[in-house]
Scaffold this motif. Structure first.
Motif, PDB file in Angstrom:
ATOM      1  N   VAL A  25      21.692 -22.495  11.065  1.00 53.71           N
ATOM      2  CA  VAL A  25      22.301 -21.182  11.219  1.00 53.71           C
ATOM      3  C   VAL A  25      23.732 -21.162  10.672  1.00 53.71           C
ATOM      4  O   VAL A  25      24.177 -20.179  10.092  1.00 53.71           O
ATOM      5  CB  VAL A  25      22.283 -20.767  12.701  1.00 53.71           C
ATOM      6  CG1 VAL A  25      23.022 -19.450  12.917  1.00 53.71           C
ATOM      7  CG2 VAL A  25      20.835 -20.661  13.196  1.00 53.71           C
ATOM      8  N   LYS A  41      19.442 -11.363   3.614  1.00 57.12           N
ATOM      9  CA  LYS A  41      19.913 -11.732   4.946  1.00 57.12           C
ATOM     10  C   LYS A  41      21.077 -10.835   5.346  1.00 57.12           C
ATOM     11  O   LYS A  41      21.924 -10.484   4.525  1.00 57.12           O
ATOM     12  CB  LYS A  41      20.363 -13.200   4.955  1.00 57.12           C
ATOM     13  CG  LYS A  41      20.850 -13.721   6.294  1.00 57.12           C
ATOM     14  CD  LYS A  41      21.222 -15.197   6.187  1.00 57.12           C
ATOM     15  CE  LYS A  41      21.685 -15.765   7.509  1.00 57.12           C
ATOM     16  NZ  LYS A  41      22.058 -17.211   7.383  1.00 57.12           N
ATOM     17  N   THR A  43      24.000 -10.840   8.437  1.00 53.20           N
ATOM     18  CA  THR A  43      24.589 -11.564   9.559  1.00 53.20           C
ATOM     19  C   THR A  43      25.656 -10.706  10.221  1.00 53.20           C
ATOM     20  O   THR A  43      26.486 -10.095   9.543  1.00 53.20           O
ATOM     21  CB  THR A  43      25.228 -12.883   9.087  1.00 53.20           C
ATOM     22  OG1 THR A  43      24.226 -13.712   8.494  1.00 53.20           O
ATOM     23  CG2 THR A  43      25.859 -13.633  10.258  1.00 53.20           C
ATOM     24  N   SER A 228      22.381 -22.892  18.615  1.00 51.34           N
ATOM     25  CA  SER A 228      21.688 -21.687  18.157  1.00 51.34           C
ATOM     26  C   SER A 228      20.186 -21.825  18.368  1.00 51.34           C
ATOM     27  O   SER A 228      19.641 -22.918  18.520  1.00 51.34           O
ATOM     28  CB  SER A 228      21.987 -21.409  16.678  1.00 51.34           C
ATOM     29  OG  SER A 228      21.676 -22.522  15.880  1.00 51.34           O
ATOM     30  N   GLN A 230      16.392 -20.143  16.825  1.00 53.77           N
ATOM     31  CA  GLN A 230      15.824 -19.462  15.667  1.00 53.77           C
ATOM     32  C   GLN A 230      14.342 -19.196  15.886  1.00 53.77           C
ATOM     33  O   GLN A 230      13.590 -20.074  16.308  1.00 53.77           O
ATOM     34  CB  GLN A 230      16.003 -20.322  14.418  1.00 53.77           C
ATOM     35  CG  GLN A 230      15.465 -19.737  13.129  1.00 53.77           C
ATOM     36  CD  GLN A 230      15.647 -20.727  11.989  1.00 53.77           C
ATOM     37  OE1 GLN A 230      14.904 -21.689  11.874  1.00 53.77           O
ATOM     38  NE2 GLN A 230      16.670 -20.495  11.162  1.00 53.77           N
ATOM     39  N   LYS A 238      13.186 -14.728   9.515  1.00 54.08           N
ATOM     40  CA  LYS A 238      13.920 -15.543  10.496  1.00 54.08           C
ATOM     41  C   LYS A 238      14.890 -14.675  11.292  1.00 54.08           C
ATOM     42  O   LYS A 238      15.637 -13.878  10.713  1.00 54.08           O
ATOM     43  CB  LYS A 238      14.687 -16.667   9.795  1.00 54.08           C
ATOM     44  CG  LYS A 238      13.798 -17.665   9.081  1.00 54.08           C
ATOM     45  CD  LYS A 238      14.590 -18.816   8.498  1.00 54.08           C
ATOM     46  CE  LYS A 238      15.345 -18.410   7.241  1.00 54.08           C
ATOM     47  NZ  LYS A 238      14.420 -18.130   6.129  1.00 54.08           N
ATOM     48  N   ASN A 240      17.986 -15.271  13.944  1.00 51.14           N
ATOM     49  CA  ASN A 240      18.884 -16.311  14.440  1.00 51.14           C
ATOM     50  C   ASN A 240      19.832 -15.741  15.485  1.00 51.14           C
ATOM     51  O   ASN A 240      20.367 -14.646  15.320  1.00 51.14           O
ATOM     52  CB  ASN A 240      19.724 -16.898  13.300  1.00 51.14           C
ATOM     53  CG  ASN A 240      18.871 -17.474  12.189  1.00 51.14           C
ATOM     54  OD1 ASN A 240      17.900 -18.183  12.429  1.00 51.14           O
ATOM     55  ND2 ASN A 240      19.218 -17.146  10.957  1.00 51.14           N
TER      56      ASN A 240
END
Length: 272
Positions: A25, A41, A43, A228, A230, A238, A240
């Protein structure tokens, strides 16, 4: 022919699932995203800002491309309110990784890679901590080594970072670092499933990472602990959830406690 293609697809999915425990992560493994694939992705980072007392937020969209099995590219940008009252665009970053060594076995492999990245940030230098994910402009290069054995993957990274920001005024009566050694030690364990029966099975991975920085001018430093969790769905998406907590250090930072949430999905065979 269709049966052969189906069998090959299942082999790809099964192999990716076995290696899911090195999809860290907070750091990158020596492995790359699959060749000819594209990953997207997003975040979200939430930080306990010690000076303002508010929970600051930063969002980082990323695109990752597997040019070949040995080369991958990544481009990202960030939006945050870390340095303002409202969300604003603040940075752009490019990343290149080259996997130059691989020794693969059954349920195990050892890989090494070299990487380089560079970023531009519109933010002024305020904190002594250096960061190319939105806070500073600069360049970085380093090496990664990753060992996978059955359901456990361990990876180490060392890199040199040099900032290109304009020289700031003194802050808190101390001089800023301009370069630093970054390092990480990461471990990932595939908890579920115990046995693979279908690519529809959800993977559950647990991670624990040690993340650190050591300035090369004044010698300031920090060391973080980052646990973390996942979840991987259909071997392609995925989710996370992680946190970073400072274990020790003397750098001024925007936050010593940070919380992360990210979602990533991979599209295979996008590039022919």
């Amino acid at each position: 022919m269709n049966k052969v293609l189906l069998l090959f697809g299942w082999m790809l999915i099964f192999t990716a699932s076995l290696r899911s425990q090195e999809l860290y992560v907070f750091s990158d493994p020596a492995s790359n995203v699959p060749a000819r694939s594209l990953s997207a992705k997003l975040t979200a980072r939430f930080a306990d800002n010690e000076e303002s007392g508010k929970l600051a937020q930063r969002y980082m969209p990323e695109l990752m491309a597997g040019i070949s099995k040995n080369i991958m590219l990544r481009a990202s940008t960030t939006f945050s309110d870390f340095y303002s009252d409202n969300l604003k665009w603040e940075s752009a970053k490019a990343y290149l990784k080259w996997r130059f060594y691989s020794k693969d076995g059954i349920h195990n492999h050892f890989r090494m890679a070299a990487f380089a990245d560079g970023s531009y940030s519109r933010n002024n230098m305020v904190y002594e901590e250096m960061n190319l994910d939105g806070d500073n402009s600069g360049v970085q290069a380093g090496l990664i080594a990753t060992q996978l054995v059955n359901k456990l993957a361990v990876s180490g990274t060392a890199s040199l970072m040099v900032l290109t920001d304009k020289e700031p005024a003194l802050h808190h009566g101390r001089e800023y670092e301009r370069s630093a050694l970054n390092y990480s030690l990461s471990a990932g364990y595939l908890l579920f499933p115990r046995e693979y029966e279908s690519y529809d099975q959800v993977n559950l991975n647990l991670y624990l990472e040690l993340l650190g920085m050591k300035g090369l001018e004044a010698g300031m430093y920090y060391t973080d602990i980052a646990p973390s969790v996942q979840l991987i769905f259909n071997s392609a998406t995925k989710l996370n959830l992680g946190a970073r907590f400072q274990a020790s250090g003397n750098m001024s930072r925007i936050a010593r406690n940070n919380y992360f949430l990210s979602l990533e999905t991979t599209f295979l065979n996008v590039f022919r």
